[in-house]
Design an enzyme around this catalytic site. Structure first.
Site, PDB file in Angstrom:
ATOM      1  N   ASN A  10       0.887  -1.168   0.000  1.00  0.00           N
ATOM      2  CA  ASN A  10       0.000   0.000   0.000  1.00  0.00           C
ATOM      3  C   ASN A  10       0.920   1.210   0.000  1.00  0.00           C
ATOM      4  O   ASN A  10       1.549   1.509   1.005  1.00  0.00           O
ATOM      5  CB  ASN A  10      -0.886  -0.022   1.249  1.00  0.00           C
ATOM      6  CG  ASN A  10      -1.689   1.264   1.407  1.00  0.00           C
ATOM      7  OD1 ASN A  10      -1.730   2.095   0.491  1.00  0.00           O
ATOM      8  ND2 ASN A  10      -2.324   1.432   2.558  1.00  0.00           N
ATOM      9  N   TRP A  11       0.973   1.867  -1.141  1.00  0.00           N
ATOM     10  CA  TRP A  11       1.912   2.992  -1.266  1.00  0.00           C
ATOM     11  C   TRP A  11       1.394   4.272  -0.606  1.00  0.00           C
ATOM     12  O   TRP A  11       2.110   5.246  -0.503  1.00  0.00           O
ATOM     13  CB  TRP A  11       2.230   3.237  -2.749  1.00  0.00           C
ATOM     14  CG  TRP A  11       3.314   2.320  -3.266  1.00  0.00           C
ATOM     15  CD1 TRP A  11       3.881   1.259  -2.610  1.00  0.00           C
ATOM     16  CD2 TRP A  11       3.959   2.402  -4.539  1.00  0.00           C
ATOM     17  NE1 TRP A  11       4.848   0.687  -3.401  1.00  0.00           N
ATOM     18  CE2 TRP A  11       4.918   1.363  -4.583  1.00  0.00           C
ATOM     19  CE3 TRP A  11       3.827   3.249  -5.650  1.00  0.00           C
ATOM     20  CZ2 TRP A  11       5.745   1.160  -5.696  1.00  0.00           C
ATOM     21  CZ3 TRP A  11       4.644   3.043  -6.756  1.00  0.00           C
ATOM     22  CH2 TRP A  11       5.595   2.010  -6.769  1.00  0.00           C
ATOM     23  N   LYS A  12       0.129   4.304  -0.229  1.00  0.00           N
ATOM     24  CA  LYS A  12      -0.466   5.494   0.406  1.00  0.00           C
ATOM     25  C   LYS A  12      -0.220   6.722  -0.489  1.00  0.00           C
ATOM     26  O   LYS A  12      -0.282   6.587  -1.706  1.00  0.00           O
ATOM     27  CB  LYS A  12       0.096   5.657   1.820  1.00  0.00           C
ATOM     28  CG  LYS A  12      -0.034   4.345   2.622  1.00  0.00           C
ATOM     29  CD  LYS A  12       0.271   4.474   4.074  1.00  0.00           C
ATOM     30  CE  LYS A  12       0.078   3.122   4.760  1.00  0.00           C
ATOM     31  NZ  LYS A  12       0.221   3.168   6.199  1.00  0.00           N
ATOM     32  N   HIS A  95      -9.258   1.555   4.758  1.00  0.00           N
ATOM     33  CA  HIS A  95      -7.999   1.654   5.514  1.00  0.00           C
ATOM     34  C   HIS A  95      -8.205   2.596   6.713  1.00  0.00           C
ATOM     35  O   HIS A  95      -8.972   3.555   6.625  1.00  0.00           O
ATOM     36  CB  HIS A  95      -6.890   2.182   4.601  1.00  0.00           C
ATOM     37  CG  HIS A  95      -5.540   2.066   5.220  1.00  0.00           C
ATOM     38  ND1 HIS A  95      -5.066   2.979   6.124  1.00  0.00           N
ATOM     39  CD2 HIS A  95      -4.577   1.118   5.098  1.00  0.00           C
ATOM     40  CE1 HIS A  95      -3.857   2.590   6.530  1.00  0.00           C
ATOM     41  NE2 HIS A  95      -3.538   1.474   5.917  1.00  0.00           N
ATOM     42  N   GLU A  97      -6.487   4.908   7.824  1.00  0.00           N
ATOM     43  CA  GLU A  97      -6.220   6.323   7.523  1.00  0.00           C
ATOM     44  C   GLU A  97      -7.416   6.962   6.836  1.00  0.00           C
ATOM     45  O   GLU A  97      -7.716   8.139   7.064  1.00  0.00           O
ATOM     46  CB  GLU A  97      -4.946   6.435   6.662  1.00  0.00           C
ATOM     47  CG  GLU A  97      -3.711   6.123   7.485  1.00  0.00           C
ATOM     48  CD  GLU A  97      -2.584   5.448   6.720  1.00  0.00           C
ATOM     49  OE1 GLU A  97      -2.592   5.486   5.473  1.00  0.00           O
ATOM     50  OE2 GLU A  97      -1.698   4.872   7.396  1.00  0.00           O
ATOM     51  N   GLU A 167      -5.249  -4.811  10.402  1.00  0.00           N
ATOM     52  CA  GLU A 167      -4.167  -3.857  10.621  1.00  0.00           C
ATOM     53  C   GLU A 167      -4.385  -3.114  11.940  1.00  0.00           C
ATOM     54  O   GLU A 167      -5.125  -2.109  11.972  1.00  0.00           O
ATOM     55  CB  GLU A 167      -4.128  -2.826   9.496  1.00  0.00           C
ATOM     56  CG  GLU A 167      -3.917  -3.413   8.123  1.00  0.00           C
ATOM     57  CD  GLU A 167      -3.301  -2.412   7.161  1.00  0.00           C
ATOM     58  OE1 GLU A 167      -2.242  -2.722   6.612  1.00  0.00           O
ATOM     59  OE2 GLU A 167      -3.856  -1.314   6.995  1.00  0.00           O
ATOM     60  N   GLY A 173       2.993   2.010  10.670  1.00  0.00           N
ATOM     61  CA  GLY A 173       3.994   3.071  10.513  1.00  0.00           C
ATOM     62  C   GLY A 173       4.747   3.394  11.789  1.00  0.00           C
ATOM     63  O   GLY A 173       5.456   4.395  11.871  1.00  0.00           O
ATOM     64  N   SER A 213       3.735  -2.552  10.061  1.00  0.00           N
ATOM     65  CA  SER A 213       5.184  -2.711  10.229  1.00  0.00           C
ATOM     66  C   SER A 213       5.691  -4.096   9.829  1.00  0.00           C
ATOM     67  O   SER A 213       6.591  -4.643  10.465  1.00  0.00           O
ATOM     68  CB  SER A 213       5.603  -2.357  11.668  1.00  0.00           C
ATOM     69  OG  SER A 213       5.245  -1.013  11.970  1.00  0.00           O
ATOM     70  N   GLY A 234       2.992  -1.202   4.144  1.00  0.00           N
ATOM     71  CA  GLY A 234       3.130   0.211   3.811  1.00  0.00           C
ATOM     72  C   GLY A 234       4.569   0.553   3.470  1.00  0.00           C
ATOM     73  O   GLY A 234       5.045   0.305   2.365  1.00  0.00           O
ATOM     74  N   GLY A 235       5.281   1.111   4.437  1.00  0.00           N
ATOM     75  CA  GLY A 235       6.634   1.636   4.223  1.00  0.00           C
ATOM     76  C   GLY A 235       7.573   0.688   3.501  1.00  0.00           C
ATOM     77  O   GLY A 235       8.303   1.106   2.586  1.00  0.00           O
TER      78      GLY A 235
HETATM   79  P1  13P Z   1       3.343   0.106   7.530  1.00  0.00           P
HETATM   80  O1  13P Z   1       3.759  -1.193   6.896  1.00  0.00           O
HETATM   81  O2  13P Z   1       4.131   1.284   7.056  1.00  0.00           O
HETATM   82  O3  13P Z   1       3.270  -0.013   9.029  1.00  0.00           O
HETATM   83  O4  13P Z   1       1.840   0.404   7.036  1.00  0.00           O
HETATM   84  C1  13P Z   1       0.891  -0.594   7.128  1.00  0.00           C
HETATM   85  C2  13P Z   1      -0.306  -0.192   6.378  1.00  0.00           C
HETATM   86  O5  13P Z   1      -1.020   0.725   6.760  1.00  0.00           O
HETATM   87  C3  13P Z   1      -0.613  -0.909   5.128  1.00  0.00           C
HETATM   88  O6  13P Z   1      -1.900  -0.612   4.698  1.00  0.00           O
END
Ligand code: 13P
Length: 249
Positions: A10-12, A95, A97, A167, A173, A213, A234-235
């Protein structure tokens, strides 16, 4: 039938179209796999460049959101037909967010789930508790509510094709991964709920991911758990070493 592991990024709100293309070119080698399904969900504006760059590889491109109406006066939104016409199959929904910053609710997520299946998109529906909720001991109740409402009105055939991503918000993050036992406990509870709602066959087929993470060093332990069928990342999906997660063994 064994469930195929899905390594989904997920590149956000990261990477311009040209950055996306360059990153995916570099990922073609690192993310090659015969056994794991590889998906990168990217910002909508990056989709055409990302699909072009991923051609000839095993990397699939997905979306991060979609609206539940067909078309019309919804400034700034993206419709299912737009994603389908661009070549998209998977879309992340709900998500944390989007729930926190863009007022998504279980009810809007449910509308989107229904629309996705009506149109032929496959949703990756996110759920997860806050640290406060975990400390209050209501994690499983909260997750059951999110999944129950998200899946309202879906048939068994639709439910088994869906993907759920657990999640925990406190792990996103933060570098603070849930332990594999914590993650498994909730993913198992989700599968048990799906079994209650739809029976054994659907529960055995639906894929449940863990997100929060995930990195190369913890992917093998997480994905090795019985009810965890991959990760939403994510990251660590922003760089070619996402391949360490894809090739987690
Ligand atoms: P991280 O892997 O950066 O913690 O993010 C997880 C996430 O929100 C994937 O949708």
């Amino acid at each position: 039938m064994a469930r195929k592991i899905l390594a989904a990024g997920n590149w956000k709100m990261n990477k311009t179209p040209s950055e996306a293309a360059a990153t995916i070119e570099a990922m073609k080698a690192t993310c090659a796999s015969d056994t794991v399904e590889v998906l990168l969900c990217v910002p909508a504006i990056d989709i055409p460049a990302a699909i072009e760059a991923a051609k000839g590889s095993n990397i699939q491109i997905g979306a991060e959101n979609v609206y539940f109406e067909e078309s019309g006066a919804y400034t700034g939104e993206i419709s299912p037909d737009m994603l389908l016409d661009a070549g998209i199959k998977y879309v992340i929904l709900g998500h944390s967010e989007r729930r926190e910053y863009f007022a998504e609710t279980n009810e809007t997520v449910n509308k989107k789930m229904i629309k996705c299946f009506e149109k032929g998109l496959v949703p990756i529906m996110c759920c997860g508790e806050s640290l406060e909720q975990r400390e209050q001991g209501i994690t499983i109740d909260w997750i059951r509510q999110q999944v129950k409402v998200g899946f309202l009105g879906l048939t068994a055939d639709q439910a088994k094709a869906a993907v759920i991503a657990y999640e925990p918000i406190w792990a996103i993050g933060t570098g603070k991964t849930a332990t594999s036992d914590q993650a498994e406990e909730v993913c198992k509870a989700i599968r048990d709920l799906i079994r209650e709602l739809y029976g054994d066959a659907v529960a055995e087929e639906i894929r449940i991911l863990y997100g929060g993470s995930v990195k190369g060093s913890n992917a093998a332990e997480l994905f090795g758990k019985e009810d965890i069928d991959g990760g939403l990342v994510g990251g660590a999906s922003l760089k070619p070493d996402f391949g360490d997660i894809v090739n987690f063994k």
